[in-house]
Write a protein that holds these residues in place. Structure first.
Motif, short mmCIF file in Angstrom:
data_model
loop_
_atom_site.label_atom_id
_atom_site.label_comp_id
_atom_site.label_asym_id
_atom_site.label_seq_id
_atom_site.Cartn_x
_atom_site.Cartn_y
_atom_site.Cartn_z
N LEU A 1 0.83 -1.21 0.00
CA LEU A 1 0.00 0.00 0.00
C LEU A 1 0.86 1.26 0.00
CD1 LEU A 1 -2.83 -0.95 2.54
CD2 LEU A 1 -2.91 -0.99 0.04
N ALA A 2 1.95 1.24 0.76
CA ALA A 2 2.80 2.43 0.86
C ALA A 2 3.45 2.78 -0.48
CB ALA A 2 3.88 2.21 1.92
N GLY A 3 3.69 1.76 -1.32
CA GLY A 3 4.31 2.02 -2.61
C GLY A 3 3.37 1.83 -3.78
N MET A 4 2.08 1.87 -3.54
CA MET A 4 1.10 1.53 -4.58
C MET A 4 1.29 2.38 -5.83
SD MET A 4 -3.04 1.17 -4.25
CE MET A 4 -2.97 -0.50 -3.61
N ASN A 5 1.47 1.69 -6.97
CA ASN A 5 1.70 2.39 -8.24
C ASN A 5 0.86 1.77 -9.36
OD1 ASN A 5 2.99 -0.03 -8.56
ND2 ASN A 5 4.98 0.84 -9.17
N PHE A 6 -0.26 1.17 -9.01
CA PHE A 6 -1.11 0.53 -10.01
C PHE A 6 -2.58 0.75 -9.67
CE2 PHE A 6 -0.26 -2.56 -6.65
CZ PHE A 6 -1.52 -3.03 -6.34
N TYR A 7 -3.42 0.72 -10.71
CA TYR A 7 -4.86 0.74 -10.53
C TYR A 7 -5.37 -0.69 -10.35
CZ TYR A 7 -5.39 5.60 -12.23
OH TYR A 7 -5.36 6.96 -12.39
N VAL A 8 -6.53 -0.79 -9.69
CA VAL A 8 -7.19 -2.09 -9.61
C VAL A 8 -8.01 -2.33 -10.88
CG1 VAL A 8 -7.26 -2.12 -7.09
CG2 VAL A 8 -9.17 -1.09 -8.38
N GLU A 9 -8.41 -3.57 -11.06
CA GLU A 9 -9.17 -3.96 -12.24
C GLU A 9 -10.46 -3.16 -12.34
OE1 GLU A 9 -10.25 -8.21 -14.28
OE2 GLU A 9 -10.94 -7.92 -12.21
N GLY A 10 -10.73 -2.67 -13.53
CA GLY A 10 -11.96 -1.92 -13.78
C GLY A 10 -11.72 -0.45 -14.03
#
Length: 360
Positions: A344-353
């Motif tokens: 979570l701290a390094g989140m660099n992507f979207y979730v599906e949809g």
């Protein structure tokens, strides 16, 4: 007399604040705050300044606070921090992600001064980091948004493509999609934390594209003001309650409650127990609050949103609980699996949809 000083320029830093000395010869603890926006922004900076005022209320003449508002991220920030340190600050709170490197740079030059950086990840012996789990509040907003949209189009005004903002987008989308499979998100990147004109333009563009719910990760009330002009469009307070827009278009809010943290950290400096730490708190400890959900929200939706809030507060639910896939369709979290803080701290992507790319 309790002193509050606004630094108008580097040369004036702390000059106006000198002079308060206790009978035993000890000076009050000097506490500095560096703000990315004006204290009157109605959102992010406003709430940080409420925390500063809470420090004054808690400690009275034992503290002396100073602040500089509307400090650009970069060289100007480093200059302001340097002047605060030279002026005798014992602890300096730097309250924007872009202050990270300037904070580290200045801290190296002033090892006796304590620094606290909001939303960053770089620490040192005299630098702590702190942030709030804003994504918990976004989950509640997403639930309400998914239930209340009639066009099935939700607009999201994003500031900068950093993990904090991406987490918020994902959390809101996941919870909107769970209650409304037809929902679509349209994301506009404003590339600013505070620019009322840009924020208003973004909100207007999203509304013209059919969005009847506006979410924001920018700091002014301008998106709510734009929503107020169009019947049937709702929005949410960002960082503060933005209560002037209740009961609609502002139907709820995320409130950043920094006061307890600021009081605790100043007290630690005063009693000699301050240590470099990393703090990431959410709804349970009260750093993130959900503002009043107004009667503009149907009673059943309000009850569901409050139940979601309470489940997170009790530790019974995590907003990033599988099954979840990434935008490219690859597996991320299995059924019942909870995202770890490192991801979570390094989140660099979207979730599906979600559609569109995350800017570099």
């Amino acid at each position: 007399m309790n002193k509050r000083t606004l630094l108008k320029g580097a040369a004036a830093a702390f000059v106006l604040s000198a002079g308060a000395v206790f009978a035993d010869g000890h000076e009050p603890t000097k506490v500095g705050f560096v703000y990315v926006g004006p204290v009157g922004d109605g959102g992010w900076t406003y709430e940080h300044d409420q925390g500063r005022l809470a420090v004054e209320a808690e400690f009275g003449d034992k503290v002396e606070t100073v602040f500089q508002e509307s400090v650009p991220e970069g060289a100007d920030a480093e200059r302001v921090m340097t002047q605060m340190a030279l002026g005798g600050a014992d602890i300096i709170f730097t309250t924007s992600f872009g202050y990270m490197d300037p904070t580290i740079n200045v801290a190296k030059k002033f090892p006796e001064v304590k620094f606290e950086h909001a939303t960053g990840y770089k620490r040192a012996e005299n630098v702590s980091t702190y942030s709030a789990r804003f994504y918990e509040g976004r989950a509640v907003q997403g639930h309400i948004a998914g239930k209340m949209t009639k066009s099935n189009k939700i607009g999201y005004i994003a500031s900068f493509p950093i993990p904090e903002v991406i987490r918020g987008i994902n959390a809101a989308y996941i919870h909107a999609k769970r209650v409304n499979p037809d929902v679509e998100f349209n994301i506009v990147w404003a590339y600013t934390w505070f620019d009322p004109a840009k924020e208003a333009d973004a909100a207007t563009a999203l509304i013209e594209q059919g969005a009847d719910v506006i979410l924001q990760h920018t700091d002014s009330t301008a998106p709510l003001a734009a929503a107020e002009k169009v019947e049937g469009v709702i929005g949410f307070g960002q960082a503060s309650d933005m209560a002037e827009f209740k009961p609609s278009p502002r139907v709820s809010s995320i409130i950043d409650n920094w006061a307890p943290y600021y009081i605790d950290r100043v007290r630690a400096v005063m009693d000699g127990t301050w240590e470099s730490t990393d703090t990431w708190d959410g709804i349970a400890p009260g750093m993130v609050e959900i503002g009043e959900i107004t009667d503009a929200v149907p009673a059943d939706v309000k009850a569901e949103a409050e139940a979601l809030r309470d489940a997170m507060a009790a530790g019974e639910y995590h907003p990033f609980t599988g099954p979840l896939k990434k935008q490219d369709g690859s597996d991320w979290l299995a059924d019942g699996e909870v995202a770890d803080d490192g991801t979570l701290a390094g989140m660099n992507f979207y979730v599906e949809g979600l559609t569109g790319d995350i800017p570099n």
